[in-house]
Scaffold this motif. Structure first.
Motif, short mmCIF file in Angstrom:
data_model
loop_
_atom_site.label_atom_id
_atom_site.label_comp_id
_atom_site.label_asym_id
_atom_site.label_seq_id
_atom_site.Cartn_x
_atom_site.Cartn_y
_atom_site.Cartn_z
N PHE A 11 46.09 27.10 24.78
CA PHE A 11 44.96 27.90 25.22
C PHE A 11 45.21 29.34 24.81
N GLU A 14 46.57 32.34 29.68
CA GLU A 14 46.86 31.59 30.90
C GLU A 14 45.60 31.43 31.74
N ALA A 17 43.60 28.52 30.50
CA ALA A 17 44.23 27.26 30.92
C ALA A 17 43.95 27.00 32.40
N TRP A 20 40.41 25.76 32.79
CA TRP A 20 40.32 24.35 32.42
C TRP A 20 40.81 23.47 33.56
N PHE A 33 53.17 26.60 32.46
CA PHE A 33 52.75 27.35 31.28
C PHE A 33 53.97 27.72 30.45
N THR A 42 50.88 27.33 26.13
CA THR A 42 50.78 25.87 26.10
C THR A 42 50.78 25.41 27.55
N LEU A 43 49.81 24.59 27.90
CA LEU A 43 49.68 24.08 29.26
C LEU A 43 50.25 22.67 29.36
#
Length: 67
Positions: A11, A14, A17, A20, A33, A42-43
């Motif tokens: 994403f 943060e 993410a 989402w 994270f 990256t989640l």
């Protein structure tokens, strides 16, 4: 206590993410994270929040039911 996490994706931030996760009813405590610097984050989500691949699991479909 260590938890297993599954990588969901990248994403821009943060906050993106978290948005989402909120849309998909994922509890913030299930999120992890990894900072990618200027490329965002990256989640990963705790595996128990996603369910597993068995049809007996009542949360089956979470892996493919996200939007």
């Amino acid at each position: 206590m260590a938890y297993e996490h599954d990588e969901i994706g990248d994403f821009a931030s943060e906050r993106d993410a978290q948005d989402w996760a909120e849309r998909n009813n994922i509890d913030p405590t299930d999120l992890h994270f990894r900072d990618r610097g200027k490329r965002g984050v990256t989640l990963s989500v705790r595996r128990s929040a996603l369910g597993d691949s068995s049809n007996a699991d009542l949360s089956f479909g979470r892996r493919t039911g996200f939007f």
